[in-house]
Design a protein around this motif. Structure first.
Motif, mmCIF file in Angstrom:
data_model
loop_
_atom_site.group_PDB
_atom_site.id
_atom_site.type_symbol
_atom_site.label_atom_id
_atom_site.label_comp_id
_atom_site.label_asym_id
_atom_site.label_seq_id
_atom_site.Cartn_x
_atom_site.Cartn_y
_atom_site.Cartn_z
ATOM 1 N N UNK A 1 0.689 -1.367 0.073
ATOM 2 C CA UNK A 1 -0.456 0.100 -0.434
ATOM 3 C C UNK A 1 0.781 1.427 0.073
ATOM 4 N N UNK A 2 0.517 2.183 -1.109
ATOM 5 C CA UNK A 2 1.605 3.120 -1.201
ATOM 6 C C UNK A 2 0.991 4.606 -0.806
ATOM 7 N N UNK A 3 1.497 5.899 0.098
ATOM 8 C CA UNK A 3 0.667 6.782 0.155
ATOM 9 C C UNK A 3 1.926 7.961 -0.021
ATOM 10 N N UNK A 4 1.151 9.547 0.025
ATOM 11 C CA UNK A 4 1.750 10.377 -0.477
ATOM 12 C C UNK A 4 2.622 10.850 1.274
ATOM 13 N N UNK A 5 3.383 10.796 0.673
ATOM 14 C CA UNK A 5 4.288 11.119 2.213
ATOM 15 C C UNK A 5 3.784 12.737 2.784
ATOM 16 N N UNK A 6 3.145 13.645 2.395
ATOM 17 C CA UNK A 6 2.911 15.390 2.014
ATOM 18 C C UNK A 6 1.659 15.617 2.769
ATOM 19 N N UNK A 7 0.067 14.071 2.105
ATOM 20 C CA UNK A 7 -0.986 14.731 2.609
ATOM 21 C C UNK A 7 -1.828 13.168 3.173
ATOM 22 N N UNK A 8 -0.848 12.118 3.380
ATOM 23 C CA UNK A 8 -1.108 10.984 3.237
ATOM 24 C C UNK A 8 -2.339 10.076 2.675
ATOM 25 N N UNK A 9 -2.774 10.660 1.460
ATOM 26 C CA UNK A 9 -3.557 9.815 0.346
ATOM 27 C C UNK A 9 -3.010 8.824 0.572
ATOM 28 N N UNK A 10 -3.509 8.005 -0.278
ATOM 29 C CA UNK A 10 -3.555 6.380 -0.442
ATOM 30 C C UNK A 10 -3.433 6.950 -1.996
ATOM 31 N N UNK A 11 -2.418 6.499 -2.721
ATOM 32 C CA UNK A 11 -1.634 6.725 -4.244
ATOM 33 C C UNK A 11 -1.992 5.428 -4.628
ATOM 34 N N UNK A 12 -1.845 4.005 -4.094
ATOM 35 C CA UNK A 12 -1.890 2.853 -5.008
ATOM 36 C C UNK A 12 -1.703 1.567 -4.353
ATOM 37 N N UNK A 13 -2.649 0.677 -4.850
ATOM 38 C CA UNK A 13 -2.558 -0.392 -4.068
ATOM 39 C C UNK A 13 -1.792 -1.522 -5.095
ATOM 40 N N UNK A 14 -0.969 -2.389 -4.354
ATOM 41 C CA UNK A 14 0.374 -3.452 -5.267
ATOM 42 C C UNK A 14 -0.458 -4.941 -4.384
ATOM 43 N N UNK A 15 -1.495 -5.571 -5.423
ATOM 44 C CA UNK A 15 -2.122 -6.853 -4.959
ATOM 45 C C UNK A 15 -0.872 -8.090 -5.407
ATOM 46 N N UNK A 16 -0.255 -8.768 -4.058
ATOM 47 C CA UNK A 16 0.445 -9.599 -4.291
ATOM 48 C C UNK A 16 -0.261 -11.240 -4.275
ATOM 49 N N UNK A 17 -1.231 -10.957 -3.759
ATOM 50 C CA UNK A 17 -2.202 -12.641 -3.738
ATOM 51 C C UNK A 17 -1.261 -13.370 -2.562
ATOM 52 N N UNK A 18 -1.522 -14.702 -3.428
ATOM 53 C CA UNK A 18 -1.310 -15.441 -1.848
ATOM 54 C C UNK A 18 0.062 -15.846 -2.618
#
Length: 240
Positions: free
Chosen positions: A76-93
């Motif tokens: 899970x990736x966030x913008x350090x300035x605002x803490x807005x959630x930018x994107x998610x990279x699913x790794x699955x199982x």
């Protein structure tokens, strides 16, 4: 520093501290302890964030479905300035529950934890915990097992925190013990080597080196909702 979100770990960019909980992150100014902003996620989508690291302008976090099984993970990736959630990279199982993401030498470094009991997947236990080197797309390139003596100290839980030091060593923590394990990649084989075990005032969980203050390691006092800076000694090491 008091931080209501300090239940899983802490990350630092040298100016701010990011206190991490399962589904929320608090951003605090180091100089004053002032809370700058907070992010709150949906617990259904963010059941268990564990550790984060600052990579340029992004806060990159390890997340999983712990304690549910089969184990699934995501970055899970966030913008350090605002803490807005930018994107998610699913790794699955995967080969365990993702507990660590760190950036070092142009690569991502992940820990997939395995447990004995709660959160453990049948057929695996803490001995299957592994460190994985990944490319920029979070694809595995190589992996290493942890030293048996370290796994024994972490048991029945697993590795909850890991951060590369500027000295070229890997520093890892378990779930409960007030210890940091200084590790190195082996010259051959597939198991990390233990250089030294260091004492620390906080009981395990996710950690992060301060990029601006030499040998300053950030960790959390989970029961007290605190983020703590520890000035760590240099490692002499058994293999150095």
């Amino acid at each position: 520093m008091t931080a209501a979100e300090a239940h899983q770990g802490a990350a630092s960019d040298g100016i701010y501290i990011y206190a991490i909980d399962n589904d929320r992150i608090g951003k605090y100014r180091i100089a004053t302890g002032e809370k700058v902003t907070q992010w709150q996620g949906d617990p259904r989508l963010f059941p268990h964030m564990n550790s984060c690291t600052v990579a340029e302008t992004e806060l990159v976090c390890a997340a999983s479905n712990y304690p549910a099984v089969p184990q699934t993970s995501a970055v899970e990736i966030f913008d350090t300035r605002t803490l807005k959630h930018i994107r998610s990279v699913s790794l699955g199982f995967g080969p365990g529950s993702l507990t660590v993401m760190d950036r070092h030498d142009g690569k991502w470094w992940a820990v997939f934890a395995n447990y004995e009991g709660k959160g453990g997947q049948p057929g695996r236990d803490y001995r299957q915990t592994m460190l994985v080197r990944m490319d920029d797309q979070f694809r595995a390139e190589a992996s290493w097992a942890f030293p048996e003596e370290v796994l024994g100290r972490m048991a029945p839980k697993s590795c909850s925190g890991l951060s590369w030091g500027k000295d070229g060593l890997i520093y890892a923590t378990g779930h409960d013990r007030p210890e940091v394990y200084a590790l190195k990649l082996p010259e051959a084989g597939s198991r990390l080597e233990l250089e030294e075990t260091l004492g620390i005032s906080t009981p395990g969980q996710a950690i992060d080196w301060d990029p601006k203050v030499s040998r300053r390691l950030w960790s959390i006092g989970r029961g007290a909702n605190e983020v703590i800076a520890s000035d760590m000694p240099a490692v002499v090491g058994r293999h150095r």
